[in-house]
Scaffold this motif. Structure first.
Motif, PDB file in Angstrom:
ATOM      1  N   THR A 251       0.826  -1.200   0.000  1.00  0.00           N
ATOM      2  CA  THR A 251       0.000   0.000   0.000  1.00  0.00           C
ATOM      3  C   THR A 251       0.865   1.255   0.000  1.00  0.00           C
ATOM      4  O   THR A 251       0.364   2.345  -0.179  1.00  0.00           O
ATOM      5  CB  THR A 251      -0.960   0.025   1.213  1.00  0.00           C
ATOM      6  OG1 THR A 251      -0.199   0.012   2.412  1.00  0.00           O
ATOM      7  CG2 THR A 251      -1.905  -1.169   1.171  1.00  0.00           C
TER       8      THR A 251
ATOM      9  N   SER B 103      -0.804  -7.833  -4.130  1.00  0.00           N
ATOM     10  CA  SER B 103      -1.956  -6.935  -4.253  1.00  0.00           C
ATOM     11  C   SER B 103      -1.647  -5.613  -3.574  1.00  0.00           C
ATOM     12  O   SER B 103      -0.549  -5.388  -3.079  1.00  0.00           O
ATOM     13  CB  SER B 103      -3.189  -7.591  -3.608  1.00  0.00           C
ATOM     14  OG  SER B 103      -2.952  -7.796  -2.218  1.00  0.00           O
TER      15      SER B 103
ATOM     16  N   ALA C  50      -2.874  -1.120  -3.147  1.00  0.00           N
ATOM     17  CA  ALA C  50      -3.021   0.130  -3.885  1.00  0.00           C
ATOM     18  C   ALA C  50      -1.713   0.902  -3.973  1.00  0.00           C
ATOM     19  O   ALA C  50      -1.719   2.104  -4.197  1.00  0.00           O
ATOM     20  CB  ALA C  50      -4.089   0.996  -3.216  1.00  0.00           C
TER      21      ALA C  50
ATOM     22  N   THR D 190       2.827   0.860  -4.955  1.00  0.00           N
ATOM     23  CA  THR D 190       3.757   0.713  -6.072  1.00  0.00           C
ATOM     24  C   THR D 190       4.883  -0.226  -5.678  1.00  0.00           C
ATOM     25  O   THR D 190       5.512  -0.046  -4.629  1.00  0.00           O
ATOM     26  CB  THR D 190       4.365   2.081  -6.445  1.00  0.00           C
ATOM     27  OG1 THR D 190       3.317   2.954  -6.855  1.00  0.00           O
ATOM     28  CG2 THR D 190       5.378   1.953  -7.561  1.00  0.00           C
TER      29      THR D 190
ATOM     30  N   THR E 183      -2.094  -8.070  -8.697  1.00  0.00           N
ATOM     31  CA  THR E 183      -3.068  -6.987  -8.863  1.00  0.00           C
ATOM     32  C   THR E 183      -2.634  -5.706  -8.165  1.00  0.00           C
ATOM     33  O   THR E 183      -3.444  -4.804  -7.990  1.00  0.00           O
ATOM     34  CB  THR E 183      -4.456  -7.416  -8.327  1.00  0.00           C
ATOM     35  OG1 THR E 183      -4.334  -7.747  -6.931  1.00  0.00           O
ATOM     36  CG2 THR E 183      -5.008  -8.597  -9.102  1.00  0.00           C
TER      37      THR E 183
ATOM     38  N   THR F  10      -1.478  -2.090  -7.640  1.00  0.00           N
ATOM     39  CA  THR F  10      -1.869  -0.986  -8.516  1.00  0.00           C
ATOM     40  C   THR F  10      -0.792  -0.663  -9.541  1.00  0.00           C
ATOM     41  O   THR F  10      -1.060  -0.549 -10.729  1.00  0.00           O
ATOM     42  CB  THR F  10      -2.225   0.266  -7.690  1.00  0.00           C
ATOM     43  OG1 THR F  10      -3.338  -0.057  -6.853  1.00  0.00           O
ATOM     44  CG2 THR F  10      -2.590   1.436  -8.589  1.00  0.00           C
ATOM     45  N   THR F  11       0.473  -0.515  -9.100  1.00  0.00           N
ATOM     46  CA  THR F  11       1.547  -0.173 -10.032  1.00  0.00           C
ATOM     47  C   THR F  11       2.710  -1.150  -9.862  1.00  0.00           C
ATOM     48  O   THR F  11       3.232  -1.305  -8.763  1.00  0.00           O
ATOM     49  CB  THR F  11       2.054   1.265  -9.791  1.00  0.00           C
ATOM     50  OG1 THR F  11       0.963   2.168  -9.902  1.00  0.00           O
ATOM     51  CG2 THR F  11       3.137   1.642 -10.792  1.00  0.00           C
TER      52      THR F  11
END
Length: 181
Positions: A80, A96, A98, A100, A116, A118-119
């Motif tokens: 995160t 996984s 949110a 990078t 999955t 985010t980046t």
């Protein structure tokens, strides 16, 4: 937290939160015998032996790193924050979050499950991302330097933009299915 001896985590109660850097020194041992969730706010360096359980390990720090002379293998990782892998990081079931994850120069990221996050930035020269599940996998939209598809099953690009600046290697009984124009 600096470990030169042995840290055995056996409790299934309480919160397992490490706000600063965690360093497993050469000869040191981090051993999780429980499958609990963990939270890390700092960097993780493994120069010893790190044995992780199957609970989700969430990394929340900003501008932190995974490093060490020995590989880091954690079955389920959630990012995160922002982390750079400067060694060998193996994620067996799920990557996984949110945040990078950057795969640094000369680093290896082994993905045995879903990706999955985010980046995912894997363009540093040279580095390798290896999708190595024994079964089907869908690749994460990213720019890769070296991309390896191994294990077995179909590795699919899906409807994503995929760029490989180095080499693409398909080994074992894996099949690469490019399904997007």
């Amino acid at each position: 937290t600096t470990i030169s001896g042995a840290l055995n985590i056996t409790s299934t109660t309480g919160t397992k939160t490490f706000t600063g850097n965690v360093i497993v020194n050469g000869g040191g041992t981090w051993n999780e015998t429980v499958n609990e969730t963990f939270s890390f706010g700092g960097s993780l360096q493994n120069d010893g032996t790190l044995t992780a359980g199957t609970g989700v390990h969430t990394f929340t720090g900003a501008a932190k790193i995974f490093s060490g002379t020995n590989p880091i293998a954690i079955p389920s990782v959630a990012v995160t924050g922002s982390y750079t892998n400067n060694g060998t990081l193996t994620v067996a079931t799920a990557l996984s979050g949110a945040g990078t994850l950057t795969n640094g120069a000369n680093a290896t990221l082994n993905l045995g499950g879903t990706a999955t996050v985010t980046t995912l930035n894997a363009s540093a020269n040279p580095n390798t991302v290896n999708y190595n599940r024994a079964g089907a996998q869908t690749l994460k939209a990213a720019t890769y330097h070296h991309l390896t598809l191994s294990g077995s099953g179909t590795k699919s690009s899906g409807a994503i933009t995929l760029q490989v600046n180095g080499t693409t290697t398909v080994t074992g009984t894996a099949t690469f299915n490019i399904s997007s124009t």
